[in-house]
Design a protein around this motif. Structure first.
Motif, PDB file in Angstrom:
ATOM      1  N   ARG A   9      -6.163   4.456  -5.986  1.00  0.00           N
ATOM      2  CA  ARG A   9      -5.091   4.519  -4.880  1.00  0.00           C
ATOM      3  C   ARG A   9      -5.711   5.034  -3.603  1.00  0.00           C
ATOM      4  N   LEU A  33      -6.144  -5.176   1.012  1.00  0.00           N
ATOM      5  CA  LEU A  33      -5.652  -5.186   2.406  1.00  0.00           C
ATOM      6  C   LEU A  33      -6.015  -6.549   3.187  1.00  0.00           C
ATOM      7  N   SER A  56      -4.727   2.648   6.962  1.00  0.00           N
ATOM      8  CA  SER A  56      -4.866   1.336   6.593  1.00  0.00           C
ATOM      9  C   SER A  56      -4.992   0.049   7.193  1.00  0.00           C
ATOM     10  N   ALA A  76       0.577  -7.276   4.298  1.00  0.00           N
ATOM     11  CA  ALA A  76       0.499  -5.751   3.785  1.00  0.00           C
ATOM     12  C   ALA A  76       1.585  -5.192   4.145  1.00  0.00           C
ATOM     13  N   ASP A 106       0.760  -1.428  -0.070  1.00  0.00           N
ATOM     14  CA  ASP A 106      -0.072   0.133  -0.091  1.00  0.00           C
ATOM     15  C   ASP A 106       0.962   1.209  -0.053  1.00  0.00           C
ATOM     16  N   ARG A 166      -8.976  -0.195  -1.344  1.00  0.00           N
ATOM     17  CA  ARG A 166      -7.618  -0.655  -0.419  1.00  0.00           C
ATOM     18  C   ARG A 166      -8.072  -1.501   0.596  1.00  0.00           C
ATOM     19  N   LEU A 196       3.217  -1.562   4.354  1.00  0.00           N
ATOM     20  CA  LEU A 196       2.468  -0.020   4.095  1.00  0.00           C
ATOM     21  C   LEU A 196       3.607   0.932   3.940  1.00  0.00           C
ATOM     22  N   ASN A 233     -10.796   4.056  -0.659  1.00  0.00           N
ATOM     23  CA  ASN A 233     -10.759   2.893   0.373  1.00  0.00           C
ATOM     24  C   ASN A 233     -11.253   1.758   0.228  1.00  0.00           C
TER      25      ASN A 233
END
Length: 316
Positions: free
Chosen positions: A39, A49, A67, A55, A9, A45, A57, A42
């Motif tokens: 990107r 995730l 996140s 994941a 991410d 994402r 970050l 949410n």
């Protein structure tokens, strides 16, 4: 071998790109990727995730916290390269060589805080001395060094590469409130933060750090050879952290801050004037390697139970 699903991410930033490059040829993982136009979506994402086994970050602090909040399962492991969780309860600190059992702690954790680039040089040299009783935890230490401009993120990279007359060296954080100080103090086992003066150099990557020690800072009777032995013992057998033999020299070509670039290696030196008792602890490593993306991949390998050096290169 089941392919582990990895989602980076923030893969478009400096650290994310470096991690992706180190993982690109691996056959033991599947890289999940978010399209450029989503990107900041949410929902997308969150989907990725929660679909990932790990994941990673590579985000500003607030975005990294967001996140983590989007993960609603107990299976996705997180390696956070931001500052957000480095001294947070429940997060393992991702300097695998910091203690004899740190690699095992990381491997068993679902929440790993990747260290900042600067703390490696201080923690890696000072903590073994505090634990050995050679340096008191209350000692007022100073810490300084120089790092390539890629340590400052994309904006700093763009500024330096656009400015043909950029200063060769530029000290910063001169209000002594650098964001890495809390982790340096905690994991260096210090009761007070060191006086830290970082400098950015007009070169892309690499780091050279210094911790000076006056004889009054050491336990009575401590010699430079004892200091060297305590640090060397800590990293004996380590894949990536090596301690150079103790020697009286005036200069060494390997002390170029770029000498470990492209590797996940950190090399430590102990220099001293035995007559005066003065000592300086020196570390050389790649701010994008052991200082960031390399450490993240090393931590990923630990979480996945892979060989610690898979996808990484140690210096010869």
């Amino acid at each position: 071998m089941t392919r582990a699903k990895i989602f980076i991410d923030g893969e478009a930033g400096t650290t994310g790109l470096q991690i992706r490059e180190r993982l690109a040829t691996r056959t033991d993982i599947e890289l999940l990727s978010i399209s450029a136009d989503k990107r900041k979506d949410n929902d997308e994402r969150k989907r990725l995730l929660n679909a990932a086994d790990v994941a990673i970050l590579c985000l500003p602090d607030d975005a990294a916290k967001e996140s983590v909040s989007l993960i609603d399962n107990d299976t996705t492991a997180v390696i956070d390269a931001s500052t957000a969780h480095r001294v947070a309860d429940g997060w393992a600190y991702g300097f695998a060589e910091m203690t004899a059992d740190q690699a095992g702690i990381i491997a068993a954790s679902k929440r790993i805080a990747n260290p900042g680039c600067w703390p490696h040089g201080l923690i890696g040299t000072v903590r073994p001395l505090v634990e050995a009783g050679l340096v008191d935890a209350a000692t007022p230490l100073t810490y300084n060094g120089v790092s390539g401009y890629t340590g400052g993120g994309r904006k700093m990279v763009e500024d330096y590469e656009a400015d043909a007359d950029a200063a060769p060296l530029m000290p910063y954080a001169l209000t002594f409130k650098h964001k890495h100080l809390p982790e340096m103090q905690r994991y260096g086992l210090l009761t007070k933060a060191p006086l830290f003066v970082p400098t950015v150099g007009n070169f892309a990557q690499g780091m050279l750090t210094f911790v000076p020690l006056q004889p009054e800072m050491l336990a009575t009777g401590t010699t430079a050879r004892q200091v060297h032995a305590a640090i060397a013992d800590r990293y004996a057998g380590s894949t990536f952290v090596t301690v150079a033999p103790y020697a009286a020299v005036d200069k060494l070509p390997v002390l170029d801050p770029r000498s470990q670039n492209g590797t996940n290696n950190m090399q430590i030196f102990v220099f001293a004037n035995e007559a005066s008792g003065q000592i300086v602890l020196v570390s050389v490593y790649d701010n994008l390697g052991k200082g960031a993306s390399g450490a993240a991949v090393q931590n990923l390998n630990l979480v996945l139970g892979r060989a610690v050096d898979l996808g990484l290169r140690a210096a010869a």
